[in-house]
Design a protein around this motif. Structure first.
Motif, PDB file in Angstrom:
ATOM      1  N   TRP A 127     -26.005  -9.091  15.388  1.00  0.00           N
ATOM      2  CA  TRP A 127     -26.798  -8.316  14.496  1.00  0.00           C
ATOM      3  C   TRP A 127     -27.319  -6.856  15.062  1.00  0.00           C
ATOM      4  O   TRP A 127     -27.537  -7.088  16.256  1.00  0.00           O
ATOM      5  CB  TRP A 127     -27.970  -9.262  14.069  1.00  0.00           C
ATOM      6  N   ALA A 128     -27.449  -6.012  14.321  1.00  0.00           N
ATOM      7  CA  ALA A 128     -28.090  -4.772  14.552  1.00  0.00           C
ATOM      8  C   ALA A 128     -28.932  -4.223  13.886  1.00  0.00           C
ATOM      9  O   ALA A 128     -28.961  -4.324  12.575  1.00  0.00           O
ATOM     10  CB  ALA A 128     -26.724  -3.840  14.923  1.00  0.00           C
ATOM     11  N   TRP A 129     -29.903  -3.465  14.397  1.00  0.00           N
ATOM     12  CA  TRP A 129     -31.088  -2.604  13.668  1.00  0.00           C
ATOM     13  C   TRP A 129     -31.877  -1.593  14.608  1.00  0.00           C
ATOM     14  O   TRP A 129     -31.770  -1.457  15.735  1.00  0.00           O
ATOM     15  CB  TRP A 129     -32.130  -3.435  13.180  1.00  0.00           C
ATOM     16  N   GLY A 130     -32.159  -0.669  13.831  1.00  0.00           N
ATOM     17  CA  GLY A 130     -33.225   0.349  14.308  1.00  0.00           C
ATOM     18  C   GLY A 130     -32.282   1.924  13.683  1.00  0.00           C
ATOM     19  O   GLY A 130     -31.661   2.084  13.217  1.00  0.00           O
ATOM     20  N   CYS A 131     -32.173   2.659  14.915  1.00  0.00           N
ATOM     21  CA  CYS A 131     -31.757   3.944  14.733  1.00  0.00           C
ATOM     22  C   CYS A 131     -30.180   3.941  14.866  1.00  0.00           C
ATOM     23  O   CYS A 131     -29.650   3.159  15.603  1.00  0.00           O
ATOM     24  CB  CYS A 131     -32.186   4.884  15.989  1.00  0.00           C
ATOM     25  N   ASN A 132     -29.646   4.770  13.966  1.00  0.00           N
ATOM     26  CA  ASN A 132     -28.176   4.568  13.993  1.00  0.00           C
ATOM     27  C   ASN A 132     -27.696   5.998  13.677  1.00  0.00           C
ATOM     28  O   ASN A 132     -26.477   6.159  13.357  1.00  0.00           O
ATOM     29  CB  ASN A 132     -27.822   3.869  12.648  1.00  0.00           C
ATOM     30  N   GLU A 133     -28.267   7.110  14.103  1.00  0.00           N
ATOM     31  CA  GLU A 133     -27.810   8.358  13.888  1.00  0.00           C
ATOM     32  C   GLU A 133     -26.677   8.899  14.564  1.00  0.00           C
ATOM     33  O   GLU A 133     -25.887   9.426  14.111  1.00  0.00           O
ATOM     34  CB  GLU A 133     -29.040   9.417  14.230  1.00  0.00           C
ATOM     35  N   HIS A 134     -26.194   8.010  15.658  1.00  0.00           N
ATOM     36  CA  HIS A 134     -24.748   8.194  16.219  1.00  0.00           C
ATOM     37  C   HIS A 134     -23.840   7.056  15.714  1.00  0.00           C
ATOM     38  O   HIS A 134     -22.602   7.097  16.518  1.00  0.00           O
ATOM     39  CB  HIS A 134     -24.991   8.355  17.569  1.00  0.00           C
TER      40      HIS A 134
ATOM     41  N   GLY B 247     -22.722   0.097  14.796  1.00  0.00           N
ATOM     42  CA  GLY B 247     -21.417  -0.441  14.625  1.00  0.00           C
ATOM     43  C   GLY B 247     -21.332  -0.812  13.127  1.00  0.00           C
ATOM     44  O   GLY B 247     -20.605  -1.797  12.857  1.00  0.00           O
ATOM     45  N   LEU B 248     -22.230  -0.394  12.378  1.00  0.00           N
ATOM     46  CA  LEU B 248     -22.142  -0.801  10.892  1.00  0.00           C
ATOM     47  C   LEU B 248     -21.283   0.062   9.966  1.00  0.00           C
ATOM     48  O   LEU B 248     -21.437  -0.169   8.608  1.00  0.00           O
ATOM     49  CB  LEU B 248     -23.855  -0.863  10.217  1.00  0.00           C
ATOM     50  N   GLY B 249     -20.557   0.889  10.325  1.00  0.00           N
ATOM     51  CA  GLY B 249     -19.733   1.827   9.375  1.00  0.00           C
ATOM     52  C   GLY B 249     -20.428   2.924   8.564  1.00  0.00           C
ATOM     53  O   GLY B 249     -19.798   3.722   8.121  1.00  0.00           O
ATOM     54  N   ASP B 250     -21.658   3.208   8.951  1.00  0.00           N
ATOM     55  CA  ASP B 250     -22.409   4.445   8.700  1.00  0.00           C
ATOM     56  C   ASP B 250     -23.534   4.918   9.705  1.00  0.00           C
ATOM     57  O   ASP B 250     -23.642   4.458  10.789  1.00  0.00           O
ATOM     58  CB  ASP B 250     -23.070   4.028   7.204  1.00  0.00           C
ATOM     59  N   LEU B 251     -24.351   5.875   8.900  1.00  0.00           N
ATOM     60  CA  LEU B 251     -25.236   6.436   9.828  1.00  0.00           C
ATOM     61  C   LEU B 251     -26.631   6.242   9.527  1.00  0.00           C
ATOM     62  O   LEU B 251     -27.746   6.999   9.884  1.00  0.00           O
ATOM     63  CB  LEU B 251     -24.978   7.864  10.373  1.00  0.00           C
ATOM     64  N   LYS B 252     -26.825   5.265   8.544  1.00  0.00           N
ATOM     65  CA  LYS B 252     -28.266   4.766   8.246  1.00  0.00           C
ATOM     66  C   LYS B 252     -29.175   3.878   9.194  1.00  0.00           C
ATOM     67  O   LYS B 252     -28.296   3.041   9.654  1.00  0.00           O
ATOM     68  CB  LYS B 252     -28.188   4.166   6.759  1.00  0.00           C
ATOM     69  N   GLN B 253     -30.254   4.338   9.364  1.00  0.00           N
ATOM     70  CA  GLN B 253     -31.270   3.399  10.250  1.00  0.00           C
ATOM     71  C   GLN B 253     -31.418   2.046   9.483  1.00  0.00           C
ATOM     72  O   GLN B 253     -31.436   2.096   8.133  1.00  0.00           O
ATOM     73  CB  GLN B 253     -32.239   4.109  10.795  1.00  0.00           C
ATOM     74  N   ARG B 254     -31.522   1.049  10.108  1.00  0.00           N
ATOM     75  CA  ARG B 254     -32.029  -0.291   9.739  1.00  0.00           C
ATOM     76  C   ARG B 254     -33.351  -0.548  10.105  1.00  0.00           C
ATOM     77  O   ARG B 254     -33.495  -0.791  10.995  1.00  0.00           O
ATOM     78  CB  ARG B 254     -30.690  -1.293   9.693  1.00  0.00           C
ATOM     79  N   PHE B 255     -34.173  -1.274   9.302  1.00  0.00           N
ATOM     80  CA  PHE B 255     -35.403  -1.711   9.642  1.00  0.00           C
ATOM     81  C   PHE B 255     -35.546  -3.371   9.691  1.00  0.00           C
ATOM     82  O   PHE B 255     -36.493  -3.972   9.821  1.00  0.00           O
ATOM     83  CB  PHE B 255     -36.631  -1.060   8.999  1.00  0.00           C
TER      84      PHE B 255
ATOM     85  N   GLY C 298     -43.767  -2.892  20.496  1.00  0.00           N
ATOM     86  CA  GLY C 298     -43.768  -1.777  21.029  1.00  0.00           C
ATOM     87  C   GLY C 298     -43.554  -0.811  19.780  1.00  0.00           C
ATOM     88  O   GLY C 298     -43.757  -0.988  18.459  1.00  0.00           O
ATOM     89  N   GLU C 299     -42.930   0.575  20.142  1.00  0.00           N
ATOM     90  CA  GLU C 299     -42.617   1.547  19.055  1.00  0.00           C
ATOM     91  C   GLU C 299     -41.663   1.023  17.853  1.00  0.00           C
ATOM     92  O   GLU C 299     -40.742   0.412  18.226  1.00  0.00           O
ATOM     93  CB  GLU C 299     -42.172   2.691  19.788  1.00  0.00           C
ATOM     94  N   ASN C 300     -41.764   1.492  16.689  1.00  0.00           N
ATOM     95  CA  ASN C 300     -41.069   1.024  15.369  1.00  0.00           C
ATOM     96  C   ASN C 300     -40.644   2.249  14.388  1.00  0.00           C
ATOM     97  O   ASN C 300     -40.513   1.938  13.503  1.00  0.00           O
ATOM     98  CB  ASN C 300     -41.551  -0.017  14.808  1.00  0.00           C
ATOM     99  N   ARG C 301     -40.632   3.386  15.263  1.00  0.00           N
ATOM    100  CA  ARG C 301     -40.420   4.519  14.483  1.00  0.00           C
ATOM    101  C   ARG C 301     -38.988   4.578  13.536  1.00  0.00           C
ATOM    102  O   ARG C 301     -38.894   5.216  12.531  1.00  0.00           O
ATOM    103  CB  ARG C 301     -40.528   5.681  15.216  1.00  0.00           C
TER     104      ARG C 301
END
Length: 172
Positions: free
Chosen positions: A125-132, A136-144, A76-79
């Protein structure tokens, strides 16, 4: 069964094949190749090959699937990097999430544009949009690519749920 925005994907109970219906313009039905058309009727996907699905989760326009083989597939989408493939290229073909290939994943869930995977050992494990901060990674950076949630390393994660832009994880 997993429901996204305007689409539904399902795993056939007997043989684990992927089925989809509804919107498909971002590849979220997993039909493979260039097939991104809307489906008015439920259609089987031939894009899985021999893989059999155990469970699925859907976000706004992406999906992840756990296979009987232990592979985690995403499509699917991967923006925002929510497919975990290491790039931002959307795909109508279900593709393995490389970081998780040797991990014993037991559950998956999707938020709007992010994804979570829990292992049998209780790692998250978490990845993708993280603007909010939903990863749970302690920052607001997205991960691919999947990144381990370090806050849950000591206390084993036993359940996780994803909302549109928030996550709830339960530990022992």
């Amino acid at each position: 069964i997993a429901v996204g925005v305007g689409f539904t994907v399902m795993a056939a109970r007997l043989d684990g094949r992927l089925l989809g219906v509804g919107r498909g313009e971002r590849g979220q039905l997993g039909m493979g190749g260039a097939d991104r058309e809307q489906k008015e009727k439920v259609k089987f996907s031939s894009a899985l090959g021999d893989e059999q699905l155990l469970t699925l989760s859907a976000g706004e326009a992406h999906c992840v699937a756990l296979c009987r083989s232990g592979k985690v597939l995403a499509f699917g989408e991967n923006r925002h990097g929510q497919l975990g493939s290491g790039d931002f290229v959307s795909s109508a073909t279900p593709k393995p999430v490389p970081t998780l290939q040797s991990r014993p994943v037991v559950s998956l869930c999707c938020g709007a544009s992010y994804t979570l995977a829990r292992t049998a050992t209780g790692l998250l494990w978490a990845w993708g949009c993280n603007e909010h901060g939903q990863l749970g990674l302690g920052d607001l950076k997205q991960r691919f690519r999947p990144d381990q949630v370090k806050a849950l390393r000591v206390s084993r994660c036993v359940h996780v749920a994803a909302g549109y832009r928030h996550t709830l994880a339960m530990s022992e």
